[in-house]
Design a protein around this motif. Structure first.
Motif, mmCIF file in Angstrom:
data_model
loop_
_atom_site.group_PDB
_atom_site.id
_atom_site.type_symbol
_atom_site.label_atom_id
_atom_site.label_comp_id
_atom_site.label_asym_id
_atom_site.label_seq_id
_atom_site.Cartn_x
_atom_site.Cartn_y
_atom_site.Cartn_z
ATOM 1 N N LEU A 272 0.809 -1.214 0.000
ATOM 2 C CA LEU A 272 0.000 0.000 0.000
ATOM 3 C C LEU A 272 0.845 1.269 0.000
ATOM 4 O O LEU A 272 0.591 2.191 -0.732
ATOM 5 N N PHE A 273 1.863 1.277 0.872
ATOM 6 C CA PHE A 273 2.810 2.398 0.837
ATOM 7 C C PHE A 273 4.114 1.922 1.476
ATOM 8 O O PHE A 273 4.125 1.002 2.279
ATOM 9 N N GLY A 295 -1.682 6.086 -1.599
ATOM 10 C CA GLY A 295 -1.400 5.518 -0.298
ATOM 11 C C GLY A 295 -1.579 6.486 0.858
ATOM 12 O O GLY A 295 -1.255 6.164 1.991
ATOM 13 N N GLU A 298 -4.348 5.226 3.326
ATOM 14 C CA GLU A 298 -3.862 4.040 4.015
ATOM 15 C C GLU A 298 -2.821 4.419 5.062
ATOM 16 O O GLU A 298 -2.778 3.855 6.153
ATOM 17 N N GLY A 475 2.458 5.180 -3.392
ATOM 18 C CA GLY A 475 2.867 4.672 -2.090
ATOM 19 C C GLY A 475 4.176 5.235 -1.576
ATOM 20 O O GLY A 475 4.681 4.772 -0.558
#
Ligand SMILES: Nc1ncnc2c1ncn2[C@@H]1O[C@H](COP(=O)(O)OP(=O)(O)OP(=O)(O)O)[C@@H](O)[C@H]1O
Ligand SMILES: [Mg+2]
Lengths: 504, 336
Positions: A272-273, A295, A298, A475
């Protein structure tokens, strides 16, 4: 100039809900091949008017004409039969089902015996998704997509059959620039085919970019219609809220920066990151700007204990912490105003006051009972600050307009008085007046020494509130800017990953 | 519903793993099957397997319909009472003097009446849920009490016996080497599976349960749709009542007591969510088999009946817990 006869005409529409006159004699018409903007403050009655058109609600008074013939629209099915498609303000999706089934919900292609024609379905959805530049397929589970992508799937519904009228109710609220471009292309195509389009949005720049005429509602009553080319933002704002707004392009005041509140080092969460490092000081607003899927959300959720980081350190006031859950985060003084407020931030079946005071209910007790007066006082304060439009504090949140629901969530987390406040898309779906009010409020909070992270996909917003701007792409952090030194071109480059390697 | 791609990796082992994760009940079926095969010499025998299928057919038929209703986000508690009603009607009517000269055809009006009663009651349940908006739990709870009462009134608390031997032999008959009742069950399982996974009605069943408001907005006629599913479960409950009475050659007013609980247990074991929107016939079939294998196996091992209940209850909770664990999305998941 001869104007074509309107495809759709609404005359003297009245609709009341218990305690509210949501629409009070509204006239509205749409011509073939035009984009007609419908504007108004949160709770002005825009969605209600469109739901009447789509057969969700029934007007108490008034008439609807399609191609100059009076019609009565009793249900969404009948609206469809009249060629009206409404793309709802709130996502209207069956999460567990595939993208294809959702786009064609209620009108799946059939073979003999009521069997679904999967082949045709996949083909047609494939074509539509291609048109929308989608990187996901027809068989993806829709609940696994991000909100923006789900919104694109909603928009795809406008393309399933040849409609006469397509209504977009705040379609861009959760989209960012890349998807907006696609949406505008879609609208352009529909327009060329002679479809009449109703476009609801609180974003002025969109309105002036794509619409032909603008109609304004205020408190449920019709204020008039203007040609977009002959008017400007100020006039529209005047019509909507009865006064002008002074808008700064940029944050010009700087709060005094205090001690470091949050420092993040090498924070990652799976795909996600990755490797996100930054600091936030007391009295500072850090804006996170990027495209959907960069990202940012998140990352915010990880800071709030909603996701487990796979690597990296989080320090609060110099002390390393592990945040295992939102309740731990709240305990440590972190608040998150989530992006997807309807699902993550509200109890729709509870009243306005209780929603706002929900997270601090434990502190508001008088003996074994909840202190009623204190709760109402808190509610009143935020209602005034945020201009929440609700008949009384007893009104169920579920029956407020979309924008007012958002304000309730924001009020809820502000009332927590956190050390670190994270707001994800703070003004999505919020009208211009309240938007500047929320920006002011954020600046004020920073002045009072809060550390604030603002995640936003709107460039004017990040420029307007932030002291520093962090750009993210795929991300990763691409660049960090200070608010006075940044240019719009730099920002666009940074979030699209085109950046040169120099970091500011 | 469309097969939703979750793994890009199409290798056989992986796909099997994926399948099992989505139908954990089948892992459980295999485990109990092996367990009883090892523990009891009478279990692993063709005759016993046929037995299990026959026993499974009653609950199984109802569970097929219940799966549709539960995916819709509804529930039907009246199925047990409908079993008794359909059985009593069928056995009684085919004994009416007016059909005396019909030979074996006298069975037909009885069966038709029984099935019609089930479908009508289903329609009534569905209609009330549709028009009043009262929760299906409450509506069918009322129906469960009311219909059972009706059965007692109708039968005057008597059992009926089938005088037609073709009827009472039917329960023990075989077709192409399989017990007829098992065959009926398997055929309907396949049909309902196709209905649910391939047809528009099936897709709408998921949509209505997943997000009713979205379904309404999209122009699905949710009321009539739900009514059809209630009629389907009513049909299956009646059919189960009839097949059960062919096995016994009789009907009793107490027939089908607690069936609703067993059926719901089987459906939930099979992975159907009580809140609606998810579930499958393959899962339900597994749930029915699991219950029946356990009952059969423990019976062979002479475990007292109440222990069977205790064990089933624990397993229900265990399987659902496992399901929750297995269907997590891993490290990136949002925590609740
Ligand atoms: N189902 C309902 N029951 C009661 N009141 C309602 C209901 N739906 C809307 N309202 C009220 O009607 C008014 C108009 O709401 P509407 O949703 O049309 O506003 P809107 O212009 O779309 O605002 P926004 O920009 O926030 O989406 C509001 O005061 C709202 O509280
Ligand atoms: Mg609205």
């Amino acid at each position: 100039m001869t104007e074509p006869n309107p495809t759709l005409r609404l005359k003297g529409i009245v609709k009341t809900f218990p305690g509210v006159r949501a629409l009070d004699g509204v006239d509205f018409d749409v011509r073939p091949g035009e984009v007609h903007a419908l504007m108004g403050e949160n709770g002005a009655g825009k969605s209600t008017l469109m739901k009447i058109l789509a057969g969700v609600y029934h007007p108490d008074e008034g008439q609807i004409f399609i191609d100059d013939r009076p019609v009565v629209i009793r249900s969404p099915i009948e609206a469809k039969e009249h060629g009206i498609t409404l793309i709802h303000q709130e996502l209207s999706l069956a999460e567990e089902m595939s993208v294809a089934e959702n786009i064609f919900l209620g009108e799946l292609p059939r073979k003999k015996w009521g069997f679904v024609d999967w082949k045709t379905l996949d083909e047609r959805v494939g074509t539509i998704l291609q048109k929308l530049n989608a990187d996901w397929g027809p068989r993806t589970r829709i609940g696994s997509l991000s909100i923006a992508k789900q919104q694109m799937c909603e928009i795809a519904r406008a393309l399933t059959h040849s409609a006469k009228i397509v209504v977009f109710d705040e379609p861009t609220a959760s989209l960012t620039d890349a998807e907006k471009v696609v949406l505008f292309d879609v609208i352009e195509d529909l327009k060329a085919e002679g479809v009449g389009i109703v476009y609801i949005s609180h974003r002025m720049e969109e309105i002036f970019k794509i619409t032909d005429r603008i109609s304004v509602l205020r408190d449920g009553s019709y204020r008039g219609t203007l040609n977009t080319r002959e008017t400007d933002e100020d006039e529209i704002t005047q019509m909507m809220i009865g006064r002008s707004l002074e808008l700064h392009r940029r944050n010009i005041e700087h709060a005094e920066e205090g001690e470091e509140v949050l420092s993040v080092e090498g924070l990652s969460c799976g795909r996600l990151f990755q490797d996100v490092s930054f600091t936030v000081k007391a009295g500072e607003i850090v804006g996170f700007y990027g495209l959907v899927g960069a990202g940012r959300t998140e990352m915010a959720e990880t800071l709030f204990g909603l996701r487990r980081p796979t690597a990296g350190k989080i320090r609060l006031a110099g002390e390393e912490v592990h945040i295992g859950s939102p309740s731990e985060a709240i305990e440590k003084g972190i608040s998150l105003v989530p992006e997807n407020r309807k699902e993550q931030g509200l109890v729709l079946g509870m009243n306005c006051r209780d929603n706002i005071t929900l997270p601090q209910i434990d502190d508001l007790t008088a003996g074994p009972f909840v202190a009623n007066g204190a709760e109402v006082a808190i509610y009143d304060m935020y209602r005034d600050r945020l201009q929440i439009k609700a008949p009384t504090w007893r009104t169920l949140v579920g029956s407020l307009s979309g924008g007012n629901q958002q304000k309730i969530v924001i009020g809820k987390w502000l009332s927590m008085k956190p050390r670190l406040l994270i707001v994800d898309e703070p003004t999505r779906g919020i009208d211009v007046g309240s938007k500047s009010e929320i920006h002011k409020l954020l600046r004020e909070l920073a002045h009072q020494g809060y550390a604030i992270i603002v995640v936003s996909s709107e460039m004017p917003e990040v420029l307007h509130v932030s002291d520093r701007i962090i750009a993210m792409h795929n991300g990763r952090i691409t660049r960090t800017f200070s608010a006075d030194a940044v240019t719009e071109e730099d920002l666009i480059q940074a979030i699209s990953g085109l950046t040169s390697d120099k970091a500011a | 519903m469309a097969d939703i791609t979750a793994t890009q990796d199409g290798s056989g082992a992986n796909r099997f793993l994926h399948w099992i994760i989505h139908h954990p009940i089948w892992a459980f079926v295999v485990i109990v099957f092996i367990f009883f095969s090892v523990m009891n010499e009478h279990f692993f025998a063709l005759g016993n397997f046929k037995n299990i299928l026959i026993q499974a057919s009653t609950l199984g038929l109802i569970a097929l319909g219940m799966t549709l209703v539960m995916i819709n986000g509804n529930i039907d508690l009246s199925v047990g009472a409908v079993v008794a009603l359909a059985a009593s009607l069928t056995v009684d009517i085919m004994g009416w003097p007016m059909f005396e000269g019909w030979g074996n055809w006298q069975i037909l009006p009885g069966v038709l009446a029984g099935l019609a009663a089930g479908v009508l009651l289903g329609a009534l349940n569905g209609f009330i849920v549709w028009k009043t908006g009262v929760d299906a739990f409450i509506v069918t709870l009322g129906a469960m009490l009311g219909v059972r009462g009706l059965v007692f009134v109708y039968t005057e608390e008597q059992s009926f016996f089938a005088m037609n031997f073709a009827y009472s032999d039917f329960g023990a008959s075989s077709l192409v080497g399989l017990p007829t009742l098992a065959l009926i069950f398997l055929v309907f399982t396949a049909l309902v599976h196709i209905l649910l996974s391939r047809t528009v009605h099936g897709s709408n069943t998921y949509a209505v349960g997943d997000n009713r408001e979205a379904a309404v907005n999209a122009g699905i006629r949710v009321g009539p749709h739900m009514m059809i599913n209630f009629m389907i479960v009513g049909f299956f409950a009646a059919l189960a009542g009839i097949t059960l009475s062919t096995q016994m050659g009789a009907s009793t007013p107490n027939l089908g007591t607690n069936f609703e609980l067993w059926v719901i247990t089987a459906v939930v074991l099979g992975g159907t969510k009580l809140t609606g929107g998810a579930g499958s016939i393959i899962g339900t079939f597994g749930g029915v088999l699991a219950i029946q294998i356990l009952r059969n196996g423990m019976n062979l091992m002479q475990v007292p009946a109440f222990w069977v209940l205790v064990i089933l209850g624990s397993i229900l909770i265990g399987v659902l817990f496992l399901d929750k664990q297995l269907n997590r999305k891993g490290a990136e998941e949002l925590r609740l």
